[in-house]
Design a protein around this motif. Structure first.
Motif, PDB file in Angstrom:
ATOM      1  N   LYS A 150       0.817  -1.216   0.000  1.00 16.50           N
ATOM      2  CA  LYS A 150       0.000   0.000   0.000  1.00 16.50           C
ATOM      3  C   LYS A 150       0.852   1.267   0.000  1.00 16.50           C
ATOM      4  N   ILE A 151       2.002   1.203   0.632  1.00 13.98           N
ATOM      5  CA  ILE A 151       2.886   2.375   0.674  1.00 13.98           C
ATOM      6  C   ILE A 151       3.382   2.716  -0.732  1.00 13.98           C
ATOM      7  N   ILE A 152       3.907   1.716  -1.433  1.00  9.85           N
ATOM      8  CA  ILE A 152       4.394   1.945  -2.797  1.00  9.85           C
ATOM      9  C   ILE A 152       3.251   2.401  -3.695  1.00  9.85           C
ATOM     10  N   PHE A 153       2.084   1.798  -3.515  1.00  8.68           N
ATOM     11  CA  PHE A 153       0.927   2.157  -4.336  1.00  8.68           C
ATOM     12  C   PHE A 153       0.556   3.628  -4.128  1.00  8.68           C
ATOM     13  N   MET A 190      -2.482   3.746   9.656  1.00  8.38           N
ATOM     14  CA  MET A 190      -1.133   3.432   9.168  1.00  8.38           C
ATOM     15  C   MET A 190      -0.624   4.527   8.241  1.00  8.38           C
ATOM     16  N   ILE A 191      -1.491   5.013   7.362  1.00 10.83           N
ATOM     17  CA  ILE A 191      -1.104   6.055   6.405  1.00 10.83           C
ATOM     18  C   ILE A 191      -0.776   7.362   7.130  1.00 10.83           C
ATOM     19  N   VAL A 192      -1.634   7.747   8.049  1.00  6.80           N
ATOM     20  CA  VAL A 192      -1.449   9.011   8.773  1.00  6.80           C
ATOM     21  C   VAL A 192      -0.151   9.009   9.575  1.00  6.80           C
ATOM     22  N   ASN A 193       0.205   7.857  10.128  1.00  5.09           N
ATOM     23  CA  ASN A 193       1.386   7.773  10.996  1.00  5.09           C
ATOM     24  C   ASN A 193       2.643   7.273  10.277  1.00  5.09           C
ATOM     25  N   SER A 194       2.526   7.000   8.985  1.00  7.78           N
ATOM     26  CA  SER A 194       3.660   6.427   8.252  1.00  7.78           C
ATOM     27  C   SER A 194       4.814   7.418   8.124  1.00  7.78           C
ATOM     28  N   LYS A 195       6.011   6.941   8.430  1.00 11.27           N
ATOM     29  CA  LYS A 195       7.216   7.751   8.256  1.00 11.27           C
ATOM     30  C   LYS A 195       7.806   7.570   6.860  1.00 11.27           C
ATOM     31  N   GLU A 196       7.254   6.610   6.123  1.00  7.82           N
ATOM     32  CA  GLU A 196       7.738   6.361   4.760  1.00  7.82           C
ATOM     33  C   GLU A 196       7.088   7.297   3.746  1.00  7.82           C
ATOM     34  N   GLU A 201       1.961  12.627   0.163  1.00 12.51           N
ATOM     35  CA  GLU A 201       1.570  11.228  -0.035  1.00 12.51           C
ATOM     36  C   GLU A 201       0.542  10.793   1.007  1.00 12.51           C
ATOM     37  N   ARG A 202       0.705  11.263   2.235  1.00  8.35           N
ATOM     38  CA  ARG A 202      -0.292  10.949   3.270  1.00  8.35           C
ATOM     39  C   ARG A 202      -1.653  11.520   2.894  1.00  8.35           C
TER      40      ARG A 202
END
Length: 217
Positions: A150-153, A190-196, A201-202
């Motif tokens: 999902k991150i790459i997407f 997960m998206i809101v807190n993602s450091k990646e 992108e968030r």
């Protein structure tokens, strides 16, 4: 026999020995080269028989694509298929290879591991080029790419933000979050807190899931 004659005979023997040695050395080199060439040719034949080494470029993109997906190790050529994708005439494929040929390509593609951002972008940009069964298969490919990473997407989608709502509909049509192992609210967190992910992108990730939720209302 006089001494100078013995010396002459000795010199002749040495010269003959040197010449024979040079000849044998060169013959061995030639033999080794011939064996090496033969081995290469045999490997090439073997590779061609297995369909692993070469894809003959006839200039016909449609023919090349159909040849690739027919190969046993066609997964190795995923990148080449995706390179051909935007330039292929799918109507020509249907006419040349029979009804259902385009669907066969998409079914092959659905079995591949598509994770690169540029590949995801390519497929999203081609959504409007397919209809009915072909469209259903393509959105399956896109949705599975989302589920795979999902991150790459989301990173890929951020590069084509105007497609966000359309992709949300695609994910909804595929019933992505109806699956027992998927949780929209967990993914949102997960998206809101993602450091990646960057802030942009968030925001795209949040918009994607918000649009998905709106599809059911």
């Amino acid at each position: 026999m006089k001494k100078p004659l013995w010396i002459l005979i000795g010199i002749i023997i040495i010269i003959v020995f040197i010449l024979v040695s040079i000849f044998l050395f060169k013959y061995e080199d030639v033999t080794d080269d011939a064996d090496h060439i033969k081995n290469i040719e045999e490997e090439h034949i073997k590779d061609e028989d297995n369909g692993t080494a070469y894809i003959k470029d006839t200039g016909d993109k449609e023919e090349m694509m159909m040849n690739i997906i027919a190969m046993e190790d066609s997964k190795e050529h995923l990148e080449r298929v995706l390179q051909l994708f935007p330039d292929v005439d799918f109507d020509k494929i249907e006419n040349s290879y029979g009804e259902g040929s385009v669907l066969k390509i998409l079914e092959w593609l659905s079995k591949q591991d598509i994770q690169k951002e540029e590949d995801i972008i390519l497929l999203i940009n081609m959504m409007d080029d397919f209809y009915r069964e072909e469209y259903s298969k393509l959105i399956e490919i896109i949705a599975n790419s989302y589920l795979r990473d999902k991150i790459i997407f989301i990173k890929a989608l951020t590069k084509i933000p105007n497609k966000t709502k359309q992709v949300a509909y695609v994910l909804h049509d595929f019933r992505t979050y109806d699956k027992s192992d998927q949780d929209l609210f967990n993914d949102l967190e997960m998206i809101v807190n993602s450091k990646e992910l960057t802030n942009e992108e968030r925001n795209i990730g949040v918009e994607l899931l918000s649009s998905y939720s709106e599809c059911g209302t």
